[in-house]
Design an enzyme around this catalytic site. Structure first.
Site, PDB file in Angstrom:
ATOM      1  N   THR A  28       0.903  -1.322  -0.031  1.00 39.24           N
ATOM      2  CA  THR A  28      -0.068  -0.023  -0.081  1.00 39.24           C
ATOM      3  C   THR A  28       0.865   1.233   0.032  1.00 39.24           C
ATOM      4  O   THR A  28       1.941   1.249   0.736  1.00 39.24           O
ATOM      5  CB  THR A  28      -0.871   0.081   1.262  1.00 39.24           C
ATOM      6  OG1 THR A  28      -1.853  -1.147   1.130  1.00 39.24           O
ATOM      7  CG2 THR A  28      -1.662   1.224   1.296  1.00 39.24           C
ATOM      8  N   GLY A  29       0.414   2.357  -0.614  1.00 36.01           N
ATOM      9  CA  GLY A  29       1.145   3.456  -0.718  1.00 36.01           C
ATOM     10  C   GLY A  29       1.016   4.123  -1.972  1.00 36.01           C
ATOM     11  O   GLY A  29       0.875   3.337  -3.026  1.00 36.01           O
ATOM     12  N   ALA A  83       7.922   1.626   2.156  1.00 39.56           N
ATOM     13  CA  ALA A  83       8.459   1.739   3.303  1.00 39.56           C
ATOM     14  C   ALA A  83       8.507   3.007   3.797  1.00 39.56           C
ATOM     15  O   ALA A  83       8.749   3.910   2.970  1.00 39.56           O
ATOM     16  CB  ALA A  83       9.711   0.990   3.879  1.00 39.56           C
ATOM     17  N   GLY A  96       2.672   3.952   7.455  1.00 42.77           N
ATOM     18  CA  GLY A  96       2.321   5.295   7.086  1.00 42.77           C
ATOM     19  C   GLY A  96       0.980   5.607   6.371  1.00 42.77           C
ATOM     20  O   GLY A  96       0.149   6.460   6.512  1.00 42.77           O
ATOM     21  N   GLY A  97       0.435   4.506   5.760  1.00 45.37           N
ATOM     22  CA  GLY A  97      -0.724   4.424   5.106  1.00 45.37           C
ATOM     23  C   GLY A  97      -1.541   3.625   5.603  1.00 45.37           C
ATOM     24  O   GLY A  97      -2.587   3.282   5.038  1.00 45.37           O
ATOM     25  N   GLU A 103      -0.525  -5.530   5.576  1.00 43.52           N
ATOM     26  CA  GLU A 103       0.977  -5.632   5.058  1.00 43.52           C
ATOM     27  C   GLU A 103       1.670  -6.766   5.738  1.00 43.52           C
ATOM     28  O   GLU A 103       2.440  -7.625   4.972  1.00 43.52           O
ATOM     29  CB  GLU A 103       1.672  -4.425   5.121  1.00 43.52           C
ATOM     30  CG  GLU A 103       0.708  -3.400   4.153  1.00 43.52           C
ATOM     31  CD  GLU A 103       1.608  -1.869   4.264  1.00 43.52           C
ATOM     32  OE1 GLU A 103       2.039  -1.732   5.414  1.00 43.52           O
ATOM     33  OE2 GLU A 103       1.535  -0.974   3.435  1.00 43.52           O
ATOM     34  N   LYS A 121      13.891   7.558   1.970  1.00 46.57           N
ATOM     35  CA  LYS A 121      13.501   6.415   3.057  1.00 46.57           C
ATOM     36  C   LYS A 121      14.591   5.651   3.599  1.00 46.57           C
ATOM     37  O   LYS A 121      14.580   5.078   4.602  1.00 46.57           O
ATOM     38  CB  LYS A 121      12.622   5.315   2.366  1.00 46.57           C
ATOM     39  CG  LYS A 121      11.429   5.868   1.581  1.00 46.57           C
ATOM     40  CD  LYS A 121      10.569   6.861   2.645  1.00 46.57           C
ATOM     41  CE  LYS A 121       9.235   7.310   1.476  1.00 46.57           C
ATOM     42  NZ  LYS A 121       8.178   6.142   1.066  1.00 46.57           N
TER      43      LYS A 121
HETATM   44  O1  DER Z   1       1.863   2.437   4.990  1.00 42.26           O
HETATM   45  C1  DER Z   1       3.023   1.810   4.471  1.00 42.26           C
HETATM   46  O2  DER Z   1       3.473   0.981   4.880  1.00 42.26           O
HETATM   47  C2  DER Z   1       3.480   2.210   3.088  1.00 42.26           C
HETATM   48  O3  DER Z   1       4.041   0.952   2.620  1.00 42.26           O
HETATM   49  C3  DER Z   1       4.363   3.458   3.417  1.00 42.26           C
HETATM   50  O4  DER Z   1       5.342   2.829   4.375  1.00 42.26           O
HETATM   51  C4  DER Z   1       5.085   3.813   2.020  1.00 42.26           C
HETATM   52  O5  DER Z   1       4.152   4.715   1.371  1.00 42.26           O
HETATM   53  P1  DER Z   1       4.685   5.479   0.392  1.00 42.26           P
HETATM   54  O6  DER Z   1       5.231   4.985  -0.776  1.00 42.26           O
HETATM   55  O7  DER Z   1       3.213   6.601  -0.169  1.00 42.26           O
HETATM   56  O8  DER Z   1       5.841   6.550   0.906  1.00 42.26           O
END
Ligand code: DER
Length: 223
Positions: A28-29, A83, A96-97, A103, A121
């Site tokens: 996700t993200g 991540a 973060g998401g 996950e 990151k």
């Molecule tokens: O929520 C999560 O674990 C997402 O993978 C996050 O860690 C990374 O989101 P981004 O690709 O929008 O920075």
């Protein structure tokens, strides 16, 4: 090179880890969203995907990719996800998401976690990014006190003025002020606090590979 372009670079690069004829684990993200766009181009060579969030499920289906429930498939060859932070050993902070629980479930069901991330990151020590922790609402204050004892300041993640509710119906704490120098031990410790559903440290399910998007191109980091 913009951060968005770096995300597209690594999203495209992750296709080389997709095993044709096999269901793909999808995270996700915003970086994963770029991977889903790339995956659409080879959707006829995979049976489908297992998704870590309602948000990713919607994007996969819009891309014409069939979405399986985790219980419908066995072990997956790869799990592709982003991540919030990744250290030199492939340990990550994620969540973060707000999708960290599903996950981690799919990561644990996959042979290899392929992390796709832009260079922002990459960290030496996990913890500058506020650590997400999914909690049962009843235990919120008790878990906040446990983090305070470790020097962490935890607060309930809000959305539109009220606590965010995850796909699993729980709440998220974001914890600042931590320096996580032993990710495996820290994950084990917090995992067994009553009321904690998932802690956003991915050490037991660390990355095998990180495709890191940098201004000089994609760096492949193996752990
Ligand atoms: O929520 C999560 O674990 C997402 O993978 C996050 O860690 C990374 O989101 P981004 O690709 O929008 O920075």
């Amino acid at each position: 090179v913009s951060q968005d372009e770096l995300k597209a670079l690594v999203g495209q690069a992750a296709l080389q880890y997709v095993v044709q004829g096999e269901v793909v684990g999808v995270g996700t993200g915003s970086t994963v969203n770029k991977f889903i766009e790339a995956l659409a181009g080879i959707r006829d060579r995979i049976p489908g995907a297992v998704s870590s969030s309602d948000a990713s499920t919607e994007r996969l289906r819009a891309a014409g990719i069939r979405v399986f429930d985790a219980n419908e498939v066995g072990e997956l060859a790869v799990y592709i996800d982003g991540a919030d932070e990744i250290d030199g050993a492939g340990h990550m902070i994620k969540g973060g998401g707000a999708a960290l629980t599903r996950e981690k479930i799919i990561a644990a069901q996959s042979r290899r976690f392929i992390c796709i991330a832009d260079e922002s990151k990459r960290v030496e020590v996990l913890g500058r990014f506020p650590l997400p922790v999914e909690v049962i609402p009843m235990a919120t204050q008790a878990v906040i006190r446990k983090f305070a004892a470790l020097g962490g300041a935890a607060q309930v993640r809000q959305r539109e003025g009220r606590p965010l509710v995850t796909d699993n119906g729980q709440h998220i704490l974001d914890v600042t002020g931590l320096q996580i120098r032993s990710p495996l031990a820290f994950e084990s410790e917090v995992n067994q606090w009553p009321g904690v559903v998932t802690v956003g440290v991915f050490a037991h399910q660390k990355a095998a590979v990180c495709l890191l998007g940098t201004a000089g191109g994609v760096q492949t980091l193996n752990y």
